[in-house]
Design a protein around this motif. Structure first.
Motif, PDB file in Angstrom:
ATOM      1  N   HIS A 159       0.785  -1.229   0.000  1.00 44.33           N
ATOM      2  CA  HIS A 159       0.000   0.000   0.000  1.00 44.33           C
ATOM      3  C   HIS A 159       0.821   1.286   0.000  1.00 44.33           C
ATOM      4  N   GLY A 160       2.134   1.195  -0.031  1.00 50.98           N
ATOM      5  CA  GLY A 160       2.966   2.390   0.003  1.00 50.98           C
ATOM      6  C   GLY A 160       3.206   2.884   1.413  1.00 50.98           C
ATOM      7  N   LEU A 161       3.820   4.039   1.498  1.00 51.49           N
ATOM      8  CA  LEU A 161       4.113   4.645   2.792  1.00 51.49           C
ATOM      9  C   LEU A 161       2.852   5.268   3.393  1.00 51.49           C
ATOM     10  N   ALA A 162       2.800   5.322   4.701  1.00 53.63           N
ATOM     11  CA  ALA A 162       1.637   5.918   5.360  1.00 53.63           C
ATOM     12  C   ALA A 162       1.470   7.387   4.970  1.00 53.63           C
ATOM     13  N   CYS A 163       2.565   8.111   4.782  1.00 57.62           N
ATOM     14  CA  CYS A 163       2.461   9.541   4.430  1.00 57.62           C
ATOM     15  C   CYS A 163       1.824   9.735   3.056  1.00 57.62           C
ATOM     16  N   ASP A 164       1.852   8.717   2.208  1.00 56.69           N
ATOM     17  CA  ASP A 164       1.239   8.834   0.888  1.00 56.69           C
ATOM     18  C   ASP A 164      -0.276   8.962   0.963  1.00 56.69           C
ATOM     19  N   SER A 165      -0.857   8.555   2.070  1.00 50.03           N
ATOM     20  CA  SER A 165      -2.311   8.615   2.244  1.00 50.03           C
ATOM     21  C   SER A 165      -2.765   9.842   3.027  1.00 50.03           C
ATOM     22  N   LEU A 166      -1.836  10.677   3.422  1.00 43.06           N
ATOM     23  CA  LEU A 166      -2.164  11.867   4.199  1.00 43.06           C
ATOM     24  C   LEU A 166      -2.865  12.882   3.304  1.00 43.06           C
ATOM     25  N   LEU A 167      -4.111  13.193   3.618  1.00 46.45           N
ATOM     26  CA  LEU A 167      -4.900  14.117   2.806  1.00 46.45           C
ATOM     27  C   LEU A 167      -4.927  15.533   3.351  1.00 46.45           C
ATOM     28  N   MET A 168      -4.777  15.680   4.677  1.00 49.72           N
ATOM     29  CA  MET A 168      -4.902  16.990   5.296  1.00 49.72           C
ATOM     30  C   MET A 168      -4.257  16.951   6.670  1.00 49.72           C
ATOM     31  N   VAL A 169      -3.663  18.066   7.066  1.00 50.97           N
ATOM     32  CA  VAL A 169      -3.172  18.213   8.436  1.00 50.97           C
ATOM     33  C   VAL A 169      -3.699  19.526   8.998  1.00 50.97           C
ATOM     34  N   GLN A 170      -3.984  19.515  10.270  1.00 52.98           N
ATOM     35  CA  GLN A 170      -4.355  20.728  10.988  1.00 52.98           C
ATOM     36  C   GLN A 170      -3.195  21.016  11.935  1.00 52.98           C
ATOM     37  N   TYR A 171      -2.740  22.262  11.953  1.00 50.37           N
ATOM     38  CA  TYR A 171      -1.578  22.594  12.762  1.00 50.37           C
ATOM     39  C   TYR A 171      -1.725  24.002  13.333  1.00 50.37           C
ATOM     40  N   VAL A 172      -0.883  24.299  14.298  1.00 44.64           N
ATOM     41  CA  VAL A 172      -0.835  25.635  14.890  1.00 44.64           C
ATOM     42  C   VAL A 172       0.463  26.273  14.421  1.00 44.64           C
ATOM     43  N   ASP A 173       0.370  27.444  13.790  1.00 43.96           N
ATOM     44  CA  ASP A 173       1.578  28.099  13.290  1.00 43.96           C
ATOM     45  C   ASP A 173       2.271  28.886  14.411  1.00 43.96           C
ATOM     46  N   ALA A 174       3.367  29.540  14.087  1.00 39.69           N
ATOM     47  CA  ALA A 174       4.185  30.228  15.078  1.00 39.69           C
ATOM     48  C   ALA A 174       3.458  31.390  15.746  1.00 39.69           C
ATOM     49  N   THR A 175       2.399  31.896  15.134  1.00 43.05           N
ATOM     50  CA  THR A 175       1.636  32.988  15.744  1.00 43.05           C
ATOM     51  C   THR A 175       0.500  32.481  16.622  1.00 43.05           C
ATOM     52  N   GLY A 176       0.315  31.147  16.677  1.00 45.13           N
ATOM     53  CA  GLY A 176      -0.759  30.562  17.471  1.00 45.13           C
ATOM     54  C   GLY A 176      -2.044  30.347  16.706  1.00 45.13           C
ATOM     55  N   GLU A 177      -2.043  30.608  15.415  1.00 47.08           N
ATOM     56  CA  GLU A 177      -3.238  30.443  14.585  1.00 47.08           C
ATOM     57  C   GLU A 177      -3.364  28.990  14.121  1.00 47.08           C
ATOM     58  N   VAL A 178      -4.567  28.440  14.272  1.00 53.18           N
ATOM     59  CA  VAL A 178      -4.838  27.075  13.790  1.00 53.18           C
ATOM     60  C   VAL A 178      -5.057  27.136  12.290  1.00 53.18           C
ATOM     61  N   LYS A 179      -4.347  26.297  11.563  1.00 57.35           N
ATOM     62  CA  LYS A 179      -4.427  26.304  10.106  1.00 57.35           C
ATOM     63  C   LYS A 179      -4.621  24.898   9.571  1.00 57.35           C
TER      64      LYS A 179
END
Length: 115
Positions: free
Chosen positions: A79-99
């Motif tokens: 099935h390939g690498l697990a990262c190949d199936s990653l469709l979206m990530v939610q993260y907090v940037d350096a200013t504290g904003e959720v993106k």
């Protein structure tokens, strides 16, 4: 990753274990899960629906770290690498904003997460 193997001497380690959200869209078989899941937890939750995440053999490894670190494992040949199936990530940037990062929004961050 493995406990106490974060290469964090003198740095800050963030405990993600309480981030346990889990949603499964049965129409697409796409899963959204919190960064605190261990791989074994995901295997268990997905197996109840006849699904599997690409991953490794050590169930105690953090699933988000495994996926963001490529995700080589038992099912890579099929099935390939697990990262190949990653469709979206939610993260907090350096200013504290959720993106959100995906192919359309913040695509550079999305590709970095998959790399």
């Amino acid at each position: 990753g493995y406990e106490n193997d974060a290469g964090c001497t003198g740095g800050v380690m963030i405990d993600l274990q309480d981030l346990q959200s889990f949603e499964l869209d049965r129409a697409t078989n796409q899963t959204t899960f919190g960064a605190g899941h261990c791989l074994g937890q995901l295997y268990y939750k997905l197996d109840r629906h006849g699904l599997l995440v690409q991953g490794g053999a050590v169930s105690s490894v953090g699933a988000s770290g495994l996926i963001l670190g490529c995700g080589r494992g038992l099912t890579t040949q099929l099935h390939g690498l697990a990262c190949d199936s990653l469709l979206m990530v939610q993260y907090v940037d350096a200013t504290g904003e959720v993106k959100i990062a995906d192919i359309d929004q913040n695509p550079n961050m999305w590709w970095m997460a998959r790399d």
